[in-house]
Write an enzyme that holds these catalytic residues in place. Sequence first.
Site, mmCIF file in Angstrom:
data_model
loop_
_atom_site.group_PDB
_atom_site.id
_atom_site.type_symbol
_atom_site.label_atom_id
_atom_site.label_comp_id
_atom_site.label_asym_id
_atom_site.label_seq_id
_atom_site.Cartn_x
_atom_site.Cartn_y
_atom_site.Cartn_z
ATOM 1 N N HIS A 1 47.703 34.809 40.785
ATOM 2 C CA HIS A 1 47.489 34.664 39.683
ATOM 3 C C HIS A 1 49.659 34.495 39.794
ATOM 4 O O HIS A 1 49.539 33.425 39.286
ATOM 5 C CB HIS A 1 46.935 35.822 38.940
ATOM 6 N N GLU A 2 50.237 35.852 40.666
ATOM 7 C CA GLU A 2 51.266 35.301 40.115
ATOM 8 C C GLU A 2 52.233 34.385 40.203
ATOM 9 O O GLU A 2 52.933 33.743 40.467
ATOM 10 C CB GLU A 2 52.116 38.014 40.306
ATOM 11 N N GLU B 1 50.880 29.173 32.273
ATOM 12 C CA GLU B 1 49.160 29.813 32.789
ATOM 13 C C GLU B 1 48.472 29.196 32.938
ATOM 14 O O GLU B 1 47.508 29.231 34.179
ATOM 15 C CB GLU B 1 48.693 30.551 30.897
ATOM 16 N N HIS C 1 52.552 31.428 39.201
ATOM 17 C CA HIS C 1 53.789 31.263 37.776
ATOM 18 C C HIS C 1 54.344 30.947 38.306
ATOM 19 O O HIS C 1 55.245 29.843 38.026
ATOM 20 C CB HIS C 1 53.697 32.191 37.368
#
EC number: 3.4.17.19
Length: 511
Positions: free
Chosen positions: A276-277, A306, A280
């Site tokens: 997830h990170e 996001e 980003h």
Amino acid sequence: MTPEAAYQNLLEFQRETAYLGSLGALAAWDQRTMIPRKGHGHRARQMAALARLLHERATDPRIGEWLEKVEGSSLVEDPLSDAAVNVRAWRRAYERARAIPERLAVELAQARSEGETAWEALRPRDDWQGFLPYLKRLFALAKEEAEILMAVGPDPLDPPYGELYDALLDGYEPGARARDLEPLFRELSSGLKGLLDRILGSGRRPDVGVLHRHYPKEAQRAFALELLQACGYDLEAGRLDPTAHPFEIAIGPGDVRITTRYYEDFFNAGIFGTLHEMGHALYEQGLPEAHWGTPRGEAASLGVHESQSRTWENLVGRSLGFWERFFPRAKEVFSSLADVRLEDFHFAVNAVEPSLIRVEADEVTYNLHILVRLELELALFRGELFLEDLPEAWREKYRAYLGVAPRDYKDGVMQDVHWSGGMFGYFPTYTLGNLYAAQFFAKAQEELGPLEPLFARGEFTPFLDWTRRKIHAEGSRFRPRALVERVTGSPPGAQAFLRYLEAKYGALYGF
């Protein structure tokens, strides 16, 4: 002074400000990862001093003089030119900053720093009453800020504000308004609850016990680093560190950092949190470096940001193709997976079950967690809910939307870091990101062909390059809604996401 000279002055001045902001980002990363316990008080004062300096620069009257020279000139005739994008954003930031008193800017910075520190200490102790005074102060300051920004108004190109909440939401998702979000969320929640009912009624249940075997932290970190490198994250321009609440932070070009948290008895948190990170971070590493320090070189919005993180965590990272590539390696790294079949593992990491914790929620229920937070924030800013009553309101909404309710505060109203940092209006961007992600991904498959066979071969570059061309390289040239429509041909909506979930979970759960 010519418009060209004025624009050059703006570029140099705003880039200098961006360097100072970059130091603030470094201090924020340190505060969440490495700072000694006794250093928090001094760090809060440092952040307040930096906020004062940044506010002074943001309200420097020379900005207004330079902007007046450039506005109306041939430099900004094309509304999509780099100069026009920058000047419009600088004007908006200048008017908003001038409206915020220095006293409020400094108070907000200090309250946010102190609030996060208090949350980190009080959440493990389940101490809501101890945290409440910090939250009250943050909410009062946020409301004061919203009232000021409401009077300033939005960018002339965006819809007017309808209520206080819009003024804060607009800072995270330019152009978004509560009056548009509420029907969108109703449409989405209706589809999600129908899908959830069919999943729970299917009689199929994955064995999630395989995810709760022993996964040593060091092995998780080593495996996570392999995934990062394979997917295209530049480890020479970033790093991976442990933290209490995972985040990505861009210090500047060549320095985009990721943090995650590991549980030795839960596979998903460390691995999917890292993916997830990473999403980003890939966005930040893909922004045009030549435009760093200007709006043109920034992300379009938190919702678009996001979309990138949810894409890599879920649409890529939870796909069967992804694990066809990486599950054999996972079995080598984690002996606890030795007897697990790929199909069973894939089903387990896509298990659907209503739960209490947002960051560990599955794709189907995740946005119901966001709906709870959106409705609570709206009620607070509309004066329909008091902070003292927030925990019970939280429990009631969880029962209504997810059929579960927390027995404590730490896994209820205190579970997220956002409110402790005064980030009201942030949560809706998570759901918008999910919706954008589904639309972007569908368009990528339309143009590149089926992506899962590529993932199964470890070929992530074609998809990453597509996102770099279509999304990252544009920076904030377009408003989020316009960017989605430009890339996909359709305005943002719920249907692409619901179709994606229907196809994926219909196959997994047999309907």
